[in-house]
Design a protein around this motif. Sequence first.
Motif, short mmCIF file in Angstrom:
data_model
loop_
_atom_site.label_atom_id
_atom_site.label_comp_id
_atom_site.label_asym_id
_atom_site.label_seq_id
_atom_site.Cartn_x
_atom_site.Cartn_y
_atom_site.Cartn_z
N VAL A 16 1.11 -1.11 -0.05
CA VAL A 16 -0.35 -0.12 -0.47
C VAL A 16 0.72 1.30 -0.42
O VAL A 16 0.65 2.27 -1.10
N GLY A 17 2.19 1.09 0.56
CA GLY A 17 2.35 2.77 1.56
C GLY A 17 3.04 3.34 -0.67
O GLY A 17 3.64 3.68 -0.89
N LEU A 18 3.82 1.73 -1.24
CA LEU A 18 4.39 2.09 -2.51
C LEU A 18 3.47 2.58 -3.29
O LEU A 18 3.83 3.07 -4.65
N VAL A 19 1.96 2.17 -3.28
CA VAL A 19 1.54 2.39 -4.38
C VAL A 19 0.94 3.70 -4.03
O VAL A 19 0.76 4.22 -5.00
N LEU A 20 0.67 4.11 -2.90
CA LEU A 20 0.82 5.05 -2.59
C LEU A 20 1.94 6.64 -2.79
O LEU A 20 1.76 7.24 -3.50
N LEU A 21 2.86 6.18 -3.12
CA LEU A 21 4.39 6.74 -3.49
C LEU A 21 4.14 6.62 -4.50
O LEU A 21 4.48 7.56 -5.54
N ALA A 22 4.08 5.86 -6.11
CA ALA A 22 3.71 6.02 -7.16
C ALA A 22 2.70 7.26 -7.15
O ALA A 22 2.57 7.56 -8.60
N LEU A 23 1.13 6.97 -6.76
CA LEU A 23 0.46 7.71 -6.56
C LEU A 23 1.05 9.06 -7.05
O LEU A 23 0.37 10.27 -7.59
N GLU A 24 1.85 10.05 -5.92
CA GLU A 24 1.85 10.58 -5.63
C GLU A 24 3.19 11.27 -7.40
O GLU A 24 3.12 12.73 -7.48
N LEU A 25 3.23 10.35 -7.87
CA LEU A 25 3.78 10.53 -9.50
C LEU A 25 2.74 11.35 -10.07
O LEU A 25 2.59 12.40 -10.93
N TRP A 34 3.51 10.99 2.23
CA TRP A 34 3.69 10.77 3.40
C TRP A 34 2.96 9.81 3.90
O TRP A 34 3.30 9.39 4.90
N PHE A 35 1.60 9.90 3.48
CA PHE A 35 0.95 8.33 4.16
C PHE A 35 1.76 7.37 3.50
O PHE A 35 1.95 6.43 4.05
N GLY A 36 1.93 6.70 2.31
CA GLY A 36 2.98 6.02 2.02
C GLY A 36 4.44 5.53 2.59
O GLY A 36 4.35 4.53 2.99
N LEU A 37 4.76 6.93 2.73
CA LEU A 37 5.91 6.45 3.75
C LEU A 37 5.38 5.81 5.46
O LEU A 37 6.15 4.76 5.79
N VAL A 59 -1.22 2.60 14.17
CA VAL A 59 -0.15 2.89 14.42
C VAL A 59 0.23 3.87 12.95
O VAL A 59 0.63 4.98 13.19
N PHE A 60 -0.62 3.54 11.68
CA PHE A 60 -0.36 4.60 10.51
C PHE A 60 -1.20 5.60 10.63
O PHE A 60 -0.41 6.32 10.35
N VAL A 61 -2.27 5.97 11.39
CA VAL A 61 -2.75 7.43 11.18
C VAL A 61 -1.55 7.67 11.91
O VAL A 61 -1.04 9.14 12.14
N VAL A 62 -1.76 7.23 13.19
CA VAL A 62 -0.99 8.30 13.84
C VAL A 62 0.72 8.38 13.06
O VAL A 62 1.06 9.91 13.10
N PHE A 67 4.17 12.78 10.16
CA PHE A 67 4.72 12.59 8.86
C PHE A 67 4.03 14.18 8.12
O PHE A 67 4.82 14.82 7.64
N VAL A 68 3.47 14.25 8.08
CA VAL A 68 2.24 15.30 7.47
C VAL A 68 2.34 16.64 8.61
O VAL A 68 2.92 17.51 7.68
N MET A 69 2.64 16.54 9.66
CA MET A 69 2.99 17.87 10.55
C MET A 69 4.72 18.37 10.45
O MET A 69 5.04 19.59 10.21
N ILE A 70 5.11 17.11 10.76
CA ILE A 70 7.10 17.43 10.18
C ILE A 70 7.00 18.06 8.81
O ILE A 70 7.60 18.75 9.12
N ALA A 71 6.23 17.23 8.10
CA ALA A 71 6.49 18.00 6.31
C ALA A 71 6.19 19.00 6.44
O ALA A 71 6.71 20.69 5.68
N ARG A 72 4.58 19.35 6.75
CA ARG A 72 4.53 20.91 6.83
C ARG A 72 5.30 22.02 7.90
O ARG A 72 5.61 23.19 7.19
#
Length: 147
Positions: A16-25, A34-37, A59-62, A67-72
């Motif tokens: 799922v993480g790799l799919v989300l990273l691919a969708l980011e493209l 960040w969801f993918g990571l 754990v995924f949600v947390v 990750f989103v807060m750090i990126a922001r």
Amino acid sequence: MDAWLASLGAWNWVIVGLVLLALELFAPGAFLMWFGLAAIAVGLLSLAVAMPWQLAAVVFVVLAVVFVMIARRLALRRADAEDDLRLNDRAARLLGRTFALSEAIREGQGRIRVDDSSWGVEGPDLPAGTLVRVVGHDGTRLKVIAA
């Protein structure tokens, strides 16, 4: 199909993480990344520590929120550090600068020369050659005062 997904276990999260990273493209904006990571991190954590899917989801949600807060924070810090945030607003970039009038200001209208271009100005009547400071703008017309 359910049995096959259950047999993958922790690898579901990695996939799922790799799919989300691919969708980011295909949906740029550095959001799905960040969801993918987070999903990949949960998958790797699940490989190391056996956990039920409910705990893995929490754990995924947390991790996704963290990750989103750090990126922001990093994005805001980078935006603050940029040298010139008015790069594409030429009139705003001239604020505070001083120029000599190339044409006298008569009836509130005149012109200044900025590099290789001429700008219309508004301000008090002044003779040509007078130094003026840009204090504002209205579209492409600069507002000036005597320097």
